[in-house]
Design a protein around this motif. Structure first.
Motif, PDB file in Angstrom:
ATOM      1  N   GLN A  39      -3.589   5.781  -2.373  1.00 18.15           N
ATOM      2  CA  GLN A  39      -3.879   7.318  -2.643  1.00 18.15           C
ATOM      3  C   GLN A  39      -5.275   7.608  -2.075  1.00 18.15           C
ATOM      4  O   GLN A  39      -5.767   8.473  -2.022  1.00 18.15           O
ATOM      5  CB  GLN A  39      -3.774   7.522  -3.915  1.00 18.15           C
ATOM      6  CG  GLN A  39      -4.862   6.891  -4.851  1.00 18.15           C
ATOM      7  CD  GLN A  39      -4.351   5.748  -5.457  1.00 18.15           C
ATOM      8  OE1 GLN A  39      -3.578   5.015  -4.897  1.00 18.15           O
ATOM      9  NE2 GLN A  39      -4.979   5.168  -6.473  1.00 18.15           N
ATOM     10  N   GLN A  40      -6.076   6.344  -1.675  1.00 17.79           N
ATOM     11  CA  GLN A  40      -7.252   6.661  -1.240  1.00 17.79           C
ATOM     12  C   GLN A  40      -7.306   7.182   0.350  1.00 17.79           C
ATOM     13  O   GLN A  40      -6.351   6.830   1.167  1.00 17.79           O
ATOM     14  CB  GLN A  40      -8.109   5.220  -1.162  1.00 17.79           C
ATOM     15  CG  GLN A  40      -8.490   4.727  -2.333  1.00 17.79           C
ATOM     16  CD  GLN A  40      -9.290   3.566  -2.597  1.00 17.79           C
ATOM     17  OE1 GLN A  40      -8.993   2.750  -1.443  1.00 17.79           O
ATOM     18  NE2 GLN A  40     -10.172   3.318  -3.309  1.00 17.79           N
ATOM     19  N   GLN A  41      -8.472   8.145   0.690  1.00 21.97           N
ATOM     20  CA  GLN A  41      -8.366   8.455   1.852  1.00 21.97           C
ATOM     21  C   GLN A  41      -8.808   7.301   3.089  1.00 21.97           C
ATOM     22  O   GLN A  41      -9.431   6.268   2.710  1.00 21.97           O
ATOM     23  CB  GLN A  41      -9.419   9.663   2.171  1.00 21.97           C
ATOM     24  CG  GLN A  41      -9.238  10.761   1.337  1.00 21.97           C
ATOM     25  CD  GLN A  41      -7.773  11.445   1.544  1.00 21.97           C
ATOM     26  OE1 GLN A  41      -7.633  11.531   2.670  1.00 21.97           O
ATOM     27  NE2 GLN A  41      -6.978  11.799   0.639  1.00 21.97           N
ATOM     28  N   LYS A  42      -8.809   7.666   4.177  1.00 17.38           N
ATOM     29  CA  LYS A  42      -8.956   6.638   5.279  1.00 17.38           C
ATOM     30  C   LYS A  42     -10.456   6.347   5.269  1.00 17.38           C
ATOM     31  O   LYS A  42     -10.830   5.106   5.699  1.00 17.38           O
ATOM     32  CB  LYS A  42      -8.478   7.227   6.732  1.00 17.38           C
ATOM     33  CG  LYS A  42      -7.066   7.212   6.957  1.00 17.38           C
ATOM     34  CD  LYS A  42      -6.860   7.616   8.347  1.00 17.38           C
ATOM     35  CE  LYS A  42      -5.202   7.586   8.354  1.00 17.38           C
ATOM     36  NZ  LYS A  42      -4.729   8.277   9.753  1.00 17.38           N
ATOM     37  N   GLN A  43     -11.246   7.102   4.915  1.00 16.62           N
ATOM     38  CA  GLN A  43     -12.765   6.985   5.006  1.00 16.62           C
ATOM     39  C   GLN A  43     -12.966   5.988   3.848  1.00 16.62           C
ATOM     40  O   GLN A  43     -14.061   5.153   3.999  1.00 16.62           O
ATOM     41  CB  GLN A  43     -13.424   8.388   4.533  1.00 16.62           C
ATOM     42  CG  GLN A  43     -15.035   8.046   4.811  1.00 16.62           C
ATOM     43  CD  GLN A  43     -15.721   9.325   4.411  1.00 16.62           C
ATOM     44  OE1 GLN A  43     -15.006  10.586   4.502  1.00 16.62           O
ATOM     45  NE2 GLN A  43     -16.946   9.549   4.582  1.00 16.62           N
ATOM     46  N   LEU A 109      -1.795  -0.355  10.001  1.00 20.76           N
ATOM     47  CA  LEU A 109      -1.086   1.069  10.600  1.00 20.76           C
ATOM     48  C   LEU A 109      -1.486   2.215   9.924  1.00 20.76           C
ATOM     49  O   LEU A 109      -1.346   3.077  10.544  1.00 20.76           O
ATOM     50  CB  LEU A 109       0.427   0.393   9.860  1.00 20.76           C
ATOM     51  CG  LEU A 109       1.266  -0.730  10.710  1.00 20.76           C
ATOM     52  CD1 LEU A 109       2.499  -0.710   9.782  1.00 20.76           C
ATOM     53  CD2 LEU A 109       1.291  -0.704  12.007  1.00 20.76           C
ATOM     54  N   ASN A 110      -1.912   1.998   8.883  1.00 17.15           N
ATOM     55  CA  ASN A 110      -2.491   3.465   8.046  1.00 17.15           C
ATOM     56  C   ASN A 110      -3.932   3.990   8.673  1.00 17.15           C
ATOM     57  O   ASN A 110      -3.995   4.830   8.742  1.00 17.15           O
ATOM     58  CB  ASN A 110      -2.707   3.152   6.562  1.00 17.15           C
ATOM     59  CG  ASN A 110      -1.612   3.176   6.016  1.00 17.15           C
ATOM     60  OD1 ASN A 110      -0.901   4.244   5.551  1.00 17.15           O
ATOM     61  ND2 ASN A 110      -1.085   2.133   5.396  1.00 17.15           N
ATOM     62  N   GLU A 111      -4.527   2.858   9.305  1.00 23.49           N
ATOM     63  CA  GLU A 111      -5.824   3.442  10.303  1.00 23.49           C
ATOM     64  C   GLU A 111      -5.306   3.873  11.606  1.00 23.49           C
ATOM     65  O   GLU A 111      -6.201   4.785  12.020  1.00 23.49           O
ATOM     66  CB  GLU A 111      -6.722   2.159  10.432  1.00 23.49           C
ATOM     67  CG  GLU A 111      -7.409   1.445   9.108  1.00 23.49           C
ATOM     68  CD  GLU A 111      -8.328   2.578   8.876  1.00 23.49           C
ATOM     69  OE1 GLU A 111      -8.947   3.442   9.626  1.00 23.49           O
ATOM     70  OE2 GLU A 111      -8.836   2.275   7.741  1.00 23.49           O
ATOM     71  N   VAL A 222      -2.766  -4.636  17.447  1.00 21.70           N
ATOM     72  CA  VAL A 222      -3.842  -5.819  17.487  1.00 21.70           C
ATOM     73  C   VAL A 222      -5.037  -5.319  17.650  1.00 21.70           C
ATOM     74  O   VAL A 222      -6.036  -6.140  17.022  1.00 21.70           O
ATOM     75  CB  VAL A 222      -3.155  -6.588  18.822  1.00 21.70           C
ATOM     76  CG1 VAL A 222      -4.235  -7.566  19.157  1.00 21.70           C
ATOM     77  CG2 VAL A 222      -2.017  -7.225  18.709  1.00 21.70           C
ATOM     78  N   ASP A 223      -5.342  -4.255  18.132  1.00 26.22           N
ATOM     79  CA  ASP A 223      -6.832  -3.953  18.307  1.00 26.22           C
ATOM     80  C   ASP A 223      -7.246  -3.727  16.828  1.00 26.22           C
ATOM     81  O   ASP A 223      -8.398  -3.924  16.597  1.00 26.22           O
ATOM     82  CB  ASP A 223      -7.109  -2.624  19.108  1.00 26.22           C
ATOM     83  CG  ASP A 223      -6.756  -2.975  20.694  1.00 26.22           C
ATOM     84  OD1 ASP A 223      -6.867  -4.466  21.000  1.00 26.22           O
ATOM     85  OD2 ASP A 223      -6.658  -2.110  21.415  1.00 26.22           O
ATOM     86  N   GLN A 224      -6.385  -3.071  16.020  1.00 23.34           N
ATOM     87  CA  GLN A 224      -6.840  -2.544  14.814  1.00 23.34           C
ATOM     88  C   GLN A 224      -7.043  -3.808  13.815  1.00 23.34           C
ATOM     89  O   GLN A 224      -7.678  -3.758  12.959  1.00 23.34           O
ATOM     90  CB  GLN A 224      -6.172  -1.613  14.257  1.00 23.34           C
ATOM     91  CG  GLN A 224      -6.457  -1.024  12.872  1.00 23.34           C
ATOM     92  CD  GLN A 224      -7.793  -0.044  12.940  1.00 23.34           C
ATOM     93  OE1 GLN A 224      -8.122   0.311  14.002  1.00 23.34           O
ATOM     94  NE2 GLN A 224      -8.682  -0.392  11.966  1.00 23.34           N
TER      95      GLN A 224
END
Length: 758
Positions: A39-43, A109-111, A222-224
């Motif tokens: 539930q946290q934001q990407k930041q 994936l979420n990033e 892969v980059d992430q």
């Protein structure tokens, strides 16, 4: 029709974009990353990463010196107690495994992707694909001149989806979307060693919805992923159309094995579950006054193995023996005791009664019941007396239960079954009426041909009529379903202050023939609100034990094989085999060798059963299960004893003393066979995680066999005693130590003792 189709599509898309809900939430995570807060934001996620939540302290992974410990032939119970009391691993970072990889991939994936946008695109693609299929179908049908006109009419009569309905479906899918979970990571073990340790297939699934081709999608992942895994894994390799191969670095393998060596007499560096659960395991369940037979073997040892593993994982496990200690047959038995053993009807004298062979007693009572009408009437009246609490009937019943427990315990002692709590059908008698009342109050239990039944959607007889689940017979008696529903309420719903268990997970280890029964009981319990969504009720089915001819496993006379006779025969054959290899085969085995024969014989029976997929039938063969070749208990026991011998020879220990395991040393990889053995050993968390989730003990046996084979390849290529340097010798001794500890730990889960000499 359009609305039905729309709802079906919404449900399908919701499951795809919200697979966290449908995924393996019960899988324990032996992870070194902080649990991702969905539930946290990407930041906040990025900050979590930057704060070092994914960093393993190299000092914790570094090898540590441990004190020398002595260990003789070790029973499974002793070793599990040692493991349980070990605190050396509590301060160590857990070994990394597939759960950790899934976690970091899901974070990546979420990033990269917005789950809602992916869900939107997937919905559009699904709807467009459906329309395209309709057009192709229509075109194909129009080619058939004979039926073209009719088919066109059918197409025209089918309602078309409006733009508003289409948008509703898409928005529903978007609103149902949740962040990517570990299930969406689509990480599996590598199919071949040359591909690495794991394979990620997420790009193949996401590419179309992300507007990318699979290789482009894989590159983004892969980059992430790279900065999260670069300390422990090689550069990810994109193979084929978009598969991502992941492989641990040698440096990590060395450090991870150091953790295992440091804790070789304990948990091998494995942490306990982050979320401790209360788990009830219902297994064995023999019937009072009847002898345990080969059919009880599977339930008893599968349930015990799962209980051992779940306890090791850190869960609060209650082992329950749901014995058959109630029912109409007890009226018959009580009345037979009244005639043949009247002293059994008095509580004061019943303890002194020797009922002898209970099977003979049961058969005698049954024979009278079948031919003597007066006795049959008395037996039926006896059931009523027993249920009403008649003192004499209860005293006789308790005598039967006590005599049965004595016989059962002999079997449990042979099988090394510990901590099994008896809670038979009679325990739930006080709760049965409330079950019926609650079902009736909710309109779930209704009258059916004089009986009371629950009818569930999707269950029908062969003729298509609804299949009833009886909860009360026409004569007022209760059924197995009633008792099982009462047991569920006691195990998961009733508060602990009232004697309940408040379990999070309940496992029922019974034969596959009861699958539909438990499906219906679980469905009824959920429909009645006896079970919350957070509780998992799971049937653990198993197949039949057959004779070598593939038919029912029976004696020559056709009788069911008694379990005690089967176990005694296995011990006898193991002993005869040992004597045949002695200088004087006619001599009796010493007490020490007789104990080894017992370990080998009983272990062979248990291992042969547990090494099979539990849902399969298998052919019972003393010859195969006692063989020193293949995936058998004797082979594994020999493998362990062989490692003990290697260590003794390399460290100058005499053959007649307990093995003193060498101190930990730095690990050196000088040959590929060493690396492959280490790669296999550090996958232990994956194996335990899989079995805890899927409940197939044969995976433990497969891993044991793989480990022993990897060790053999290592030993064939890498001399321990004549290693090129003292440092290399010490390193290889550490490999021996961890290999032996792994075998010892997993054989302990199976309830099989290990021996240092064979």
């Amino acid at each position: 029709m359009v609305m039905m189709s729309m709802m079906s599509t919404i449900m399908m898309l919701s499951r795809r974009s919200s697979s966290f809900v449908m995924g393996r939430r019960n899988t324990p995570a032996f992870v070194a990353v902080g649990m991702y807060r969905r539930q946290q934001q990407k930041q906040q996620q990025a900050q979590h990463v930057s704060n070092g939540a994914f960093t393993i302290s190299s000092s914790l992974l570094s090898p540590k010196m441990s004190s020398t410990l002595m260990m003789s032939s070790t029973t499974a119970e002793e070793h599990l107690q040692t493991v349980e009391s070990s605190s050396s691993s509590s301060s160590q970072t857990p070994l990394l495994g597939i759960d950790w990889v899934r976690e970091v991939v899901s974070i990546s994936l979420n990033e990269i992707f917005d789950p809602k946008e992916i869900a939107r695109n997937a919905a559009i693609a699904k709807l467009d694909g459906k329309n395209k299929k309709k057009k192709n179908k229509k075109k194909k049908k129009n080619a058939d001149d004979a039926s073209a006109t009719q088919k066109e009419g059918e197409e025209e009569s089918e309602p078309k989806m409006s733009e508003e309905e289409r948008n509703s479906i898409i928005e529903a899918a978007v609103n149902a979307a949740l962040p990517f979970s570990t299930h969406d990571a689509m990480v599996t073990p590598a199919t071949k060693a040359e591909f690495g340790d794991y394979q990620c297939n997420a790009a193949m699934s996401l590419a179309k919805s992300a507007g990318l081709n699979p290789r482009e999608c894989a590159t983004k992942i892969v980059d992430q992923l790279r900065p999260l895994i670069q300390d422990y894994m090689e550069e990810p390799e994109i193979a084929g159309p978009g598969f991502i191969n992941l492989k641990f670095k040698d440096e990590y393998l060395v450090q991870a094995l150091g953790v295992m060596v440091n804790d070789s007499m304990g948990r091998l560096g494995l942490p306990k579950a982050a979320e401790k659960k209360k788990i009830v395991v219902d297994f064995s369940s023999p019937n009072i006054a009847k002898e345990m037979h080969v059919g009880h073997l599977r339930s008893t040892i599968i349930g015990d193995t799962l209980s051992n593993l779940l306890t090791f994982s850190g869960h609060d496990v209650l082992r329950l023996n749901h014995v058959g200690d109630w029912g109409t047959q007890f009226g018959m038995l009580v009345e037979h005791l009244r005639d043949e053993f009247p002293q059994a009807l008095s509580k004061e004298t019943s303890k002194d009664v020797d009922l002898g062979d209970l099977v003979v007693l049961y058969k005698a009572a049954k024979k009278r019941f079948d031919v003597d009408d007066d006795f049959k009437i008395r037996s039926r009246e006896g059931v009523v007396k027993l249920q009403a609490g008649d003192k004499e009937a209860l005293a006789a019943w308790e005598s039967l239960c006590a005599a049965s427990r004595v016989e059962y315990q002999k079997i449990y002692d042979l099988l090394n079954i510990m901590g099994l709590n008896e809670r038979g059908e009679s325990f739930y008698n006080p709760y049965l009426m409330n079950v019926i009342k609650d079902l009736e109050d909710q309109g779930l239990a209704v009258e059916s041909e004089g009986a009371t039944a629950v009818f569930l959607d999707g269950y029908t007889n062969r003729d298509g009529t609804p299949l009833p689940m009886l909860v009360r017979k026409s004569d007022g008696g209760f059924n197995y379903a009633t008792t099982d529903l009462a047991a569920i309420r006691h195990r998961v719903q009733m508060e602990t202050t009232e004697g309940g268990e408040k379990a999070d997970r309940v496992l029922y280890v019974t034969d596959a023939g009861q699958s539909q029964h438990f499906e219906m009981v679980f469905a009824a319990a959920k429909k009645a609100g006896f079970v919350s969504d957070s509780v998992s009720l799971e049937h653990v089915p198993f197949g039949l034990v057959q004779g070598e001819d593939g038919k029912k496993f029976a004696t020559r006379s056709g009788d069911t094989v008694k379990l005690k006779d089967l176990l005694d025969e296995a011990v006898r054959i193991a002993g005869e085999d040992m004597k045949s290899r002695m200088e004087n085969p006619d001599e009796d085995l010493s007490d020490a060798l007789a104990a080894v024969a017992k370990t080998v014989g009983i272990g062979a029976v248990k291992y042969a059963d547990l090494s099979m997929n539990r849902e399969s039938n298998y052919k019972f063969s003393y010859g195969r299960m006692l063989s020193l070749n293949g995936n058998t208990a004797p082979y594994m026991l020999y493998a362990y004893a062989r490692i003990c011998g290697i260590v003794r020879k390399a460290t100058g220990q005499s053959d007649d003393q307990k093995v003193v395991w060498p101190e930990e040393s730095d690990i050196i990889i000088s040959h590929d066979s060493e690396k492959q053995l280490i790669r296999n050993l550090v996958k232990l968390p994956d194996v335990l995680s899989e079995v805890e989730s899927d409940l197939y003990p044969n995976r433990l046996c497969d891993y044991l066999f793989e480990t022993s084979q990897k060790f053999n390849q290592f030993y064939e290529n890498c001399s321990v005693n004549n290693a090129e340097s003292p440092e290399l010798k010490a390193s290889r001794l550490s490999l021996c130590t961890v290999s032996a500890a792994t075998i010892r730990l997993l054989m302990g889960f199976l309830g099989i003792d290990v021996v240092e000499r064979l």
